[in-house]
Enzyme design. Structure first.
Site, PDB file in Angstrom:
ATOM      1  N   LEU A  14      43.337  34.507  25.068  1.00 63.94           N
ATOM      2  CA  LEU A  14      42.568  33.325  25.053  1.00 63.94           C
ATOM      3  C   LEU A  14      41.305  33.416  25.918  1.00 63.94           C
ATOM      4  O   LEU A  14      41.383  33.056  26.842  1.00 63.94           O
ATOM      5  CB  LEU A  14      43.329  32.005  25.321  1.00 63.94           C
ATOM      6  CG  LEU A  14      43.000  30.767  24.859  1.00 63.94           C
ATOM      7  CD1 LEU A  14      42.697  30.500  23.595  1.00 63.94           C
ATOM      8  CD2 LEU A  14      43.859  29.639  25.465  1.00 63.94           C
ATOM      9  N   HIS A  15      40.461  34.444  25.314  1.00 57.35           N
ATOM     10  CA  HIS A  15      39.202  34.725  26.260  1.00 57.35           C
ATOM     11  C   HIS A  15      38.111  33.652  25.904  1.00 57.35           C
ATOM     12  O   HIS A  15      38.294  32.656  25.316  1.00 57.35           O
ATOM     13  CB  HIS A  15      38.914  36.218  26.093  1.00 57.35           C
ATOM     14  CG  HIS A  15      38.420  36.433  24.640  1.00 57.35           C
ATOM     15  ND1 HIS A  15      37.065  36.243  24.186  1.00 57.35           N
ATOM     16  CD2 HIS A  15      38.947  37.039  23.496  1.00 57.35           C
ATOM     17  CE1 HIS A  15      37.165  36.731  22.954  1.00 57.35           C
ATOM     18  NE2 HIS A  15      38.210  36.859  22.527  1.00 57.35           N
ATOM     19  N   LEU A  16      36.858  33.775  26.393  1.00 56.95           N
ATOM     20  CA  LEU A  16      36.069  32.907  26.304  1.00 56.95           C
ATOM     21  C   LEU A  16      35.536  32.108  24.988  1.00 56.95           C
ATOM     22  O   LEU A  16      35.731  30.882  24.710  1.00 56.95           O
ATOM     23  CB  LEU A  16      34.768  33.234  26.807  1.00 56.95           C
ATOM     24  CG  LEU A  16      33.697  32.263  27.045  1.00 56.95           C
ATOM     25  CD1 LEU A  16      34.039  31.041  27.929  1.00 56.95           C
ATOM     26  CD2 LEU A  16      32.244  32.932  27.755  1.00 56.95           C
TER      27      LEU A  16
END
Length: 86
Positions: A14-16
């Site tokens: 769940l990165h940017l």
């Protein structure tokens, strides 16, 4: 209140970008939406909150929706997470 556990399938977690996509989706619903990990619960309507959870690929998270349109919100968010949050 409704909730469901799901495995994060995005290869990079769940990165940017996926966090932003999840946040945009959550903001479409009037209910309270939380993402829970083993160690914390964060507001799914906050990109910074989602990023602070540090969710990695393959990790199990629980989505909790409470309020108006909670069932629809839960279904759409689970679908997005299972689809990789493209």
């Amino acid at each position: 209140m409704v909730s469901k556990k799901v495995i994060v399938k995005n290869e990079t977690g769940l990165h940017l970008r996926p966090a932003g996509n999840l946040c945009k989706l959550a903001l479409k619903y009037p209910c309270k939406i939380e993402l829970k990990t083993e160690s914390r619960a964060v507001n799914a309507k906050s990109v910074l909150g989602l990023l602070s959870a540090g969710v990695k690929s393959g990790e199990c998270v629980e989505i909790v929706c409470d309020g108006e349109k909670e069932e629809e919100a839960l279904e759409k968010i689970i679908d997005a997470i299972e689809g990789g949050l493209i």
